[in-house]
Scaffold this motif. Structure first.
Motif, PDB file in Angstrom:
ATOM      1  N   THR A   1       0.842  -1.203   0.000  1.00 18.44           N
ATOM      2  CA  THR A   1       0.000   0.000   0.000  1.00 18.44           C
ATOM      3  C   THR A   1       0.870   1.242   0.000  1.00 18.44           C
ATOM      4  O   THR A   1       1.956   1.251   0.584  1.00 18.44           O
ATOM      5  N   GLY A   2       0.385   2.263  -0.639  1.00 17.81           N
ATOM      6  CA  GLY A   2       1.077   3.552  -0.630  1.00 17.81           C
ATOM      7  C   GLY A   2       0.807   4.311  -1.915  1.00 17.81           C
ATOM      8  O   GLY A   2       1.055   3.783  -3.004  1.00 17.81           O
TER       9      GLY A   2
ATOM     10  N   GLU B   1       2.395   6.692  -2.994  1.00 18.02           N
ATOM     11  CA  GLU B   1       3.666   7.142  -3.576  1.00 18.02           C
ATOM     12  C   GLU B   1       4.332   6.056  -4.425  1.00 18.02           C
ATOM     13  O   GLU B   1       5.345   6.303  -5.061  1.00 18.02           O
TER      14      GLU B   1
ATOM     15  N   ASP C   1      -3.390   4.708  -1.117  1.00 17.27           N
ATOM     16  CA  ASP C   1      -3.825   4.874   0.271  1.00 17.27           C
ATOM     17  C   ASP C   1      -5.313   5.205   0.362  1.00 17.27           C
ATOM     18  O   ASP C   1      -5.777   5.683   1.398  1.00 17.27           O
TER      19      ASP C   1
ATOM     20  N   GLY D   1       0.889   1.555   5.823  1.00 18.20           N
ATOM     21  CA  GLY D   1      -0.429   1.995   6.281  1.00 18.20           C
ATOM     22  C   GLY D   1      -0.837   1.539   7.663  1.00 18.20           C
ATOM     23  O   GLY D   1      -2.038   1.388   7.934  1.00 18.20           O
TER      24      GLY D   1
END
Ligand code: AMP
Ligand code: MG
Length: 409
Positions: A183-184, A186, A226, A250
């Motif tokens: 997750t992310g 970026e 996210d 996260g």
């Protein structure tokens, strides 16, 4: 804060063994046998020749030598694979090859090297001991005996034995199916040009490899932003396909902690702080299908690891790997522990178990810490061959002191 051992227990209790499956030999490789295996037949299956040569009655070549060879008619030629009944008449020889069935009446095989190699008649130039160069039926395995035991890993040799016994399938504990989800917002994949503020996603391939190395199977390695809705949609797409879900990122204390936001509060996932460095924020629990009645659905185990790559891999080593291997019945769920002498001093945070990356030299019995303790220094982890385990109450260690390490090599 939870101790390392407490969280190890929580994760270990989540991951249960899958029911045994009966699979083809190739698929059984590296799995653990679910039951004992009995031989359905004897090995060798029939009396056969251990040499290329001549099947004879030993008494027919008594006294044979270079100086006084015994000459016998060659009454038959037996290559490997003859399936018809064979019988050796007194005073004759059969030419016979390695692995070919021994004719009834023969009591010895004379290697071709001690003959003239004839095909109509043969000159035998050596005596033969009764039973010489004969492999007797059942001398390796007697039908009905247990040849492989439950709990053993199916090795190449075990596969060879099973195949020789005509067993095409074995009953084994299957691999755990693991979904690795990053997750992310970026994160982008290799091959995409980075925009300012973006980084390449690196946890998925790393943890997938670690899961496979631990003996598990990887279902998929999706990435989510996210955004909670997107995260839940991606996860829902794999519903029912995994025995264990591993997420990374996260779960810290900031805002936009997508995993926490998705499961916090209502969900069956508990988010905790574990007294370790790296890898303090952790989570574990079970995911239930939204529609299914909670009582009949045990849920899918989920372990939520922190996002920093070093934290993620160290957390996998500490919590997930041992639990996964134990659930698959694999031996040595834990990495071997070694004792070594520090080549340099180090400091460690009070109240936390520190796992430092290091290079262990087994010949010298020494270990050198590698890279800073912070959890984004992936470069050092990539060249390390061990994790140093430094106790919670230790804040400083001097060069020359003994330390325990986990051997990753
Ligand atoms: P998080 O736990 O989501 O707050 O992430 C902690 C740090 O790890 C941040 O610097 C993230 O950019 C980085 N990170 C999280 N997930 C990944 C990933 N899959 N690949 C590379 N870096 C990541
Ligand atoms: Mg993140």
């Amino acid at each position: 804060m939870r101790t390392v051992e407490e969280h190890q227990r929580v994760v270990a209790e989540l991951i249960a063994a899958r029911p045994a499956v009966t699979v083809g030999l190739a698929e059984a490789e590296g799995r653990v046998l679910a039951g004992d295996v009995a031989a359905p037949l004897s090995l060798p299956v029939f009396d056969n020749s251990a040499m290329d040569g001549y099947a004879v009655r030993a008494q027919d070549v008594a006294g044979a030598s270079d100086a006084a060879p015994v000459k016998l008619p060659v009454a038959d030629d037996i290559p490997a694979g003859r399936t018809d009944p064979l019988s050796l008449a007194p005073g004759t020889a059969h030419r016979i090859m390695t692995g070919a069935p021994l004719p009834s009446g023969a009591t010895a095989v004379v290697p071709v090297e001690f003959t003239d190699g004839g095909t109509d008649t043969v000159e035998i130039r050596a005596t033969a001991r009764e039973g010489q160069h004969i492999r007797l039926a059942g001398e390796d395995v007697t039908a009905g005996t247990t040849v492989l035991r439950a709990g053993h890993v199916v090795s190449p040799a075990a596969l060879g034995l099973a195949a020789a016994l005509g067993l095409g399938r074995l009953t084994v504990l299957p691999r755990q199916r693991v979904l690795v989800m990053s997750t992310g917002s970026e994160l982008v994949s290799a091959g995409t040009e980075l925009k300012p503020g973006q980084i390449y996603e690196s946890n998925a391939v790393m943890l997938a490899a670690a899961a496979r190395e631990a003996g598990a199977e990887v279902v998929a390695t999706p990435t989510s932003s996210d955004d909670v809705t997107q995260f839940s949609t991606v996860l829902e797409g794999y519903a029912g396909q995994a025995d264990l879900i591993i997420t990374t990122g996260g779960v810290s204390a900031g805002a936009y902690e997508v995993v926490k936001d998705a499961f916090g509060g209502s969900g069956g996932v508990e988010f905790v702080k574990v007294a370790m460095q790296p890898g303090m924020p952790q989570g574990a629990g079970r995911l239930h299908r939204a529609a299914g009645p909670a009582t009949s659905d045990p849920g899918t185990p989920i372990v939520t690891l922190p996002g920093n790559p070093v934290s993620a891999l160290v957390s996998f080593e500490v919590f997930v790997r041992p639990a996964l291997r134990a659930a698959m019945g694999l031996p040595n769920p834990h990495r071997p522990r070694r004792n070594a002498v520090l080549t340099e001093g180090l400091t460690s945070p009070k109240g936390k178990r520190q796992f430092r990356r290091g290079v262990y030299d087994p010949t010298a019995g020494t270990v050198t810490t590698y890279g800073p303790p912070a959890s984004h220094h992936l470069r050092w982890l990539a060249s390390a061959n061990c994790l140093l385990e430094i106790a919670e109450d230790v804040t400083e260690m001097a060069a020359g002191e003994p330390v325990q390490l986990w051997d990753l090599s």
